[in-house]
Design a protein around this motif. Sequence first.
Motif, PDB file in Angstrom:
ATOM      1  N   TYR A  54      27.242 -21.434 -63.776  1.00  0.00           N
ATOM      2  CA  TYR A  54      26.908 -20.572 -64.897  1.00  0.00           C
ATOM      3  C   TYR A  54      25.492 -20.865 -65.400  1.00  0.00           C
ATOM      4  CZ  TYR A  54      31.858 -19.393 -65.203  1.00  0.00           C
ATOM      5  OH  TYR A  54      33.116 -18.943 -64.932  1.00  0.00           O
ATOM      6  N   SER A 174      27.282 -11.492 -64.263  1.00  0.00           N
ATOM      7  CA  SER A 174      27.138 -10.630 -63.098  1.00  0.00           C
ATOM      8  C   SER A 174      28.500 -10.204 -62.568  1.00  0.00           C
ATOM      9  CB  SER A 174      26.347 -11.358 -61.999  1.00  0.00           C
ATOM     10  OG  SER A 174      26.989 -12.565 -61.643  1.00  0.00           O
ATOM     11  N   GLY A 175      28.484  -9.302 -61.602  1.00  0.00           N
ATOM     12  CA  GLY A 175      29.719  -8.821 -60.997  1.00  0.00           C
ATOM     13  C   GLY A 175      30.118  -7.457 -61.523  1.00  0.00           C
ATOM     14  N   GLU A 176      31.220  -6.924 -60.974  1.00  0.00           N
ATOM     15  CA  GLU A 176      31.651  -5.574 -61.338  1.00  0.00           C
ATOM     16  C   GLU A 176      32.461  -5.529 -62.627  1.00  0.00           C
ATOM     17  OE1 GLU A 176      34.413  -3.859 -58.569  1.00  0.00           O
ATOM     18  OE2 GLU A 176      35.303  -5.796 -58.047  1.00  0.00           O
ATOM     19  N   ALA A 232      34.557 -14.525 -64.290  1.00  0.00           N
ATOM     20  CA  ALA A 232      33.939 -15.429 -63.320  1.00  0.00           C
ATOM     21  C   ALA A 232      34.693 -15.436 -62.000  1.00  0.00           C
ATOM     22  CB  ALA A 232      33.873 -16.842 -63.902  1.00  0.00           C
ATOM     23  N   GLU A 233      36.006 -15.501 -62.066  1.00  0.00           N
ATOM     24  CA  GLU A 233      36.803 -15.580 -60.842  1.00  0.00           C
ATOM     25  C   GLU A 233      36.761 -14.280 -60.049  1.00  0.00           C
ATOM     26  OE1 GLU A 233      40.653 -16.815 -62.111  1.00  0.00           O
ATOM     27  OE2 GLU A 233      39.965 -18.825 -62.694  1.00  0.00           O
ATOM     28  N   LEU A 235      34.282 -12.684 -59.288  1.00  0.00           N
ATOM     29  CA  LEU A 235      33.161 -12.781 -58.357  1.00  0.00           C
ATOM     30  C   LEU A 235      33.556 -13.460 -57.056  1.00  0.00           C
ATOM     31  CD1 LEU A 235      30.362 -13.931 -60.838  1.00  0.00           C
ATOM     32  CD2 LEU A 235      30.484 -11.721 -59.684  1.00  0.00           C
ATOM     33  N   LEU A 236      34.640 -14.229 -57.100  1.00  0.00           N
ATOM     34  CA  LEU A 236      35.037 -15.023 -55.939  1.00  0.00           C
ATOM     35  C   LEU A 236      36.206 -14.414 -55.186  1.00  0.00           C
ATOM     36  CD1 LEU A 236      34.885 -18.518 -57.708  1.00  0.00           C
ATOM     37  CD2 LEU A 236      33.085 -17.378 -56.408  1.00  0.00           C
TER      38      LEU A 236
END
Length: 350
Positions: A54, A174-176, A232-233, A235-236
């Motif tokens: 982060y 970031s990310g959708e 956050a997760e 993104l993974l």
Amino acid sequence: MENVFVVRPFSTTSIGWWYAERDQLDLSPPYQRKSGVWTQKDKAYLVDSIINGYDMPKFYIADFSYASGDLNTSGRPYAVIDGRQRFEAIFDFLDGRVPLNSDIRYLADNSIRLGGMTARDLEREHGRILKRIESFNLSVMSVITNQADRINDLFVRLNKSKPLTGAEVRSAMSGEIPTYIRTIAAHDFFARYVGFSNQRKQHENVAAKLLLIEHRGGFVETKKTNLDRFVAEALLTESEFSYTASTVQENLDQMSRVFGQGNALLRSSGMLPVYYWIVRNHIGVPQLGTLLKDFERFRADHVTHPAVVAFNAVSRSTNDELSYRVRYSVLSQFVEAGGVLDASDFVMPV
């Protein structure tokens, strides 16, 4: 010497560089607040954020390496203007004085357990993760000045602003998922029907809760930590969230029709996820909006009814999973009973 005040990016430096040069950094210049503001848990949480990649706010350093003067009371080339607690947290961890929190999750590999580990433990068992910490680049601004009042003013300005809300932090990630959260929060239901403010992205905060609950297929805890981890997760994983987001928006369309504008039930955000799930699962019930209003009158008139007692008992902790489940169960039984819920017919939620 004429007055100088220049703020510019410091040359990119890693945590490892600052740790090696820590004796060159004055952590206690006159304008700084005292140390010890952060708890051990706070310090470990910062290291958790670094391990999981982060970003963190900028550091501001008084840079005396170009020209020292009266402001340099310690004789060191650098002095902290903003970021003391973060520097101390990082240094304390690398010195072995702060272990990681027991609930830390290594998002890159959930099979790795890091809870309770110190820097020495990481060096021995997970050297790659320790290297990840040491190579983490900090965003540092260099302040070159010979004016004490300008440094003090900068310190006050940096520390006077309000801390970011969880919704504001997630919006910048970031990310959708942040994009879907913003799209949901822009829905007409939030713009025209709810009665609570959006001054600090409260609409996005509720939107995140609805998206999480819909994605999980049921109620879960929706406190800040859980919402942040969801973003956050995401993104993974390779999960597809577009269908979930469109489902949320379709249900908000239904909620707009059920509640209508100016509905007092929508003045606060605490019940929104419960109402969302009620509408989602009871949209075919005639006069659903009227029944939801009737329940508030029922609560006021029957304070000793077991359903009301159960509902009120969990209403203070609106983000807890149990609170959601109990409130939903009570409201569902009331709706399905057509607004006439006898004490003998009520089934206590478990």
